[in-house]
Motif scaffolding. Structure first.
Motif, PDB file in Angstrom:
ATOM      1  N   GLN A 242     113.307 -52.786  60.598  1.00  0.00           N
ATOM      2  CA  GLN A 242     113.158 -53.636  59.415  1.00  0.00           C
ATOM      3  C   GLN A 242     113.250 -55.089  59.853  1.00  0.00           C
ATOM      4  O   GLN A 242     114.314 -55.534  60.307  1.00  0.00           O
ATOM      5  N   HIS A 243     112.138 -55.798  59.749  1.00  0.00           N
ATOM      6  CA  HIS A 243     112.112 -57.213  60.136  1.00  0.00           C
ATOM      7  C   HIS A 243     110.983 -57.892  59.375  1.00  0.00           C
ATOM      8  O   HIS A 243     109.933 -57.285  59.136  1.00  0.00           O
ATOM      9  N   PRO A 244     111.156 -59.157  58.991  1.00  0.00           N
ATOM     10  CA  PRO A 244     110.111 -59.859  58.236  1.00  0.00           C
ATOM     11  C   PRO A 244     108.781 -59.956  58.968  1.00  0.00           C
ATOM     12  O   PRO A 244     107.744 -60.140  58.319  1.00  0.00           O
ATOM     13  N   ASN A 245     108.800 -59.848  60.291  1.00  0.00           N
ATOM     14  CA  ASN A 245     107.559 -59.968  61.058  1.00  0.00           C
ATOM     15  C   ASN A 245     107.106 -58.649  61.664  1.00  0.00           C
ATOM     16  O   ASN A 245     106.379 -58.615  62.663  1.00  0.00           O
TER      17      ASN A 245
ATOM     18  N   SER B 102     105.945 -53.149  57.033  1.00  0.00           N
ATOM     19  CA  SER B 102     106.861 -52.216  56.365  1.00  0.00           C
ATOM     20  C   SER B 102     106.176 -50.872  56.132  1.00  0.00           C
ATOM     21  O   SER B 102     105.055 -50.800  55.637  1.00  0.00           O
TER      22      SER B 102
ATOM     23  N   ASP C 107     105.521 -66.504  64.215  1.00  0.00           N
ATOM     24  CA  ASP C 107     105.868 -65.238  63.562  1.00  0.00           C
ATOM     25  C   ASP C 107     105.722 -64.060  64.524  1.00  0.00           C
ATOM     26  O   ASP C 107     106.564 -63.157  64.566  1.00  0.00           O
TER      27      ASP C 107
ATOM     28  N   ASN D  72     101.801 -65.096  56.427  1.00  0.00           N
ATOM     29  CA  ASN D  72     102.913 -64.664  57.260  1.00  0.00           C
ATOM     30  C   ASN D  72     102.417 -63.517  58.143  1.00  0.00           C
ATOM     31  O   ASN D  72     101.802 -62.574  57.648  1.00  0.00           O
TER      32      ASN D  72
ATOM     33  N   LYS E 222     102.670 -60.262  60.695  1.00  0.00           N
ATOM     34  CA  LYS E 222     103.516 -59.091  60.934  1.00  0.00           C
ATOM     35  C   LYS E 222     102.854 -58.183  61.968  1.00  0.00           C
ATOM     36  O   LYS E 222     101.639 -57.949  61.919  1.00  0.00           O
TER      37      LYS E 222
END
Length: 442
Positions: free
Chosen positions: A199-202, A205, A252, A285, A287
């Motif tokens: 689990q990480h913003p970059n 999901s 990012d 952003n 990912k």
């Protein structure tokens, strides 16, 4: 328990045997000791003093036996109690510990997908960490419009990615994998297993997965601006990506890699980092996605794994010798950085049977300050501080060094990029409002 039984059997033996073991000076009653003094006593029965002495000796011998019996019994009881206490502790705490470790191990592995996926018949939510929702195939089929061609977002080696909307109006992306061979099945299980723990913003999901016969499905959050590859090399040719936006995407990506390399235990090596696996949301952003080829440090011998990756991004030591480390990801990141800087593909055809990599083409010009501005992507040319351009070029050159020992750690790359990204985009750069007018690509 076996030890307890042995000690219980010992209790049934005659006490004189135990006493003789404890005190070697106490004789067995079956074999009277030979004593000249005792012989003299029995011969002279008329002497009263001798009778008193004989009686006293008998009393002393009896008392000594009683004391030995008490000591032996006490010692034996203490041993038995100790063993009993140990046995109770072992059965109570060790079995609980083993059960806890087993549960922990199962949680770390996530859902046991192979035997489980074929049994679900509806959306099944598993709320525990390390597990993923299992989504019914009929719902997947309905949400993609029966896999309508117009809903295809992209294509991969084993299938397509579709745009879909679940019943709760949640927009998602669904990757379909044709798992007729073991490699596709292995990639599916590997990706679901890894993403269920990360689990990480970059990092993309994972929302769920599913299966139907030989097909497997992975459900992700929808990234509205597609992949970096599409943005750079698609119809828009990067026109939506300003210099600062490109630096934000690089930052990012570096943050996502740093998380995999330094904050995941065991360490995760992506092994297939490329612009098509860097996805952009509505706010650009970035990912990381597609973890089918990723490996964890220690999960297997990295020097003997099957060579996988994409031409142009694969590090030389991995391509030639099969050596794979976190520096292999750093090399691929350097290639992505060159794509952002130059707007060129990682490998371009010069002739039907001849290709040239962006690294080979750009390296001589990246280190020449007089030539560097001329090879920058036209969309961002003359829109950045020249010092920042030279810094980014220097970072890219270090990342694509042929020898992995000369490449920086991704953490060092991250620290180099942070000062080049404006504060509002996640960096530390404070700049006045600059009007940037990207040139139209021709």
């Amino acid at each position: 328990m076996k030890i307890l039984l042995i000690f219980l059997l010992i209790l049934h033996k005659p006490i004189w045997i135990i006493a003789s073991l404890v005190d070697p000076f106490v004789s067995s009653p079956q074999i009277p000791p030979f004593s000249p003094i005792h012989t003299t006593i029995t011969m002279d029965a008329s002497s009263p003093g001798i009778h008193v002495r004989d009686e006293q000796q008998k009393n002393d011998s009896h008392n000594k036996k009683v004391m030995v019996f008490v000591v032996a019994s006490t010692a034996l009881g203490a041993v038995i109690l100790s063993l009993l206490s140990f046995w109770i502790y072992y059965t109570k705490y060790c079995s609980k510990s083993n059960k806890k470790n087993l549960q922990s191990s199962d949680a770390e592995k996530g859902v046991g997908l192979a035997p489980f996926l074929s049994k679900f018949s509806s959306v099944k939510m598993v709320g525990k960490k390390g597990c993923v929702p299992i989504i019914d195939y009929k719902q997947i089929e309905k949400s993609t419009g029966n896999f309508k061609e117009s809903n295809i977002l992209g294509e991969g080696g084993f299938g397509c990615v579709y745009k879909a909307q679940l019943d709760d109006n949640l927009d998602v992306a669904i990757k379909m994998l044709n798992c007729e061979n073991q490699y596709a099945e292995r990639e599916f299980e590997n990706e679901v297993d890894l993403l269920s723990k990360i689990q990480h913003p970059n990092v993309i999901s994972l929302l769920g997965c599913g299966s139907n016969e030989n097909s497997r499905f992975i459900v992700y959050e929808l990234m509205q601006n597609g992949s970096l590859e599409t943005q750079l090399h698609g119809p828009s040719h990067g026109s939506a990506l300003t210099w600062h936006m490109r630096m934000k995407i690089a930052l990012d990506t570096a943050r996502g890699l740093k998380y995999l390399h330094e904050h995941c235990y065991p360490q995760v090596i992506h092994r297939d980092l490329k612009s098509s696996n860097i996805l952009l949301d509505a706010n650009f952003n970035a990912k990381l996605s597609d973890f089918g080829l990723a490996i964890t440090d220690g999960s297997q011998n990295k020097n003997n794994i099957k060579l996988s990756g994409t031409l142009g991004y694969v590090a030389p030591e991995y391509l030639l010798d099969g050596k794979l480390t976190d520096k292999s990801d750093v090399y691929a990141f350097g290639v992505v950085l060159l794509e952002l800087l130059l707007g060129r593909k990682p490998v371009e055809k010069l002739a039907p049977s001849q290709c040239q990599s962006i690294v080979t083409w750009a390296m001589p010009q990246l280190t020449d300050r007089s030539k560097l501005p001329n090879i920058v992507d036209n969309v961002i040319k003359n829109t950045m501080d020249p010092k920042h351009l030279y810094q980014v070029a220097a970072v890219a050159v270090l990342c694509v060094q042929p020898e992995p020992c000369y490449r920086p750690l991704i953490a060092d790359v991250l620290h180099s990029l942070i000062p080049l990204v404006p504060v509002e985009l996640g960096g530390t750069l404070r700049v006045s409002q600059v009007t940037q007018q990207p040139a139209n690509s021709s």
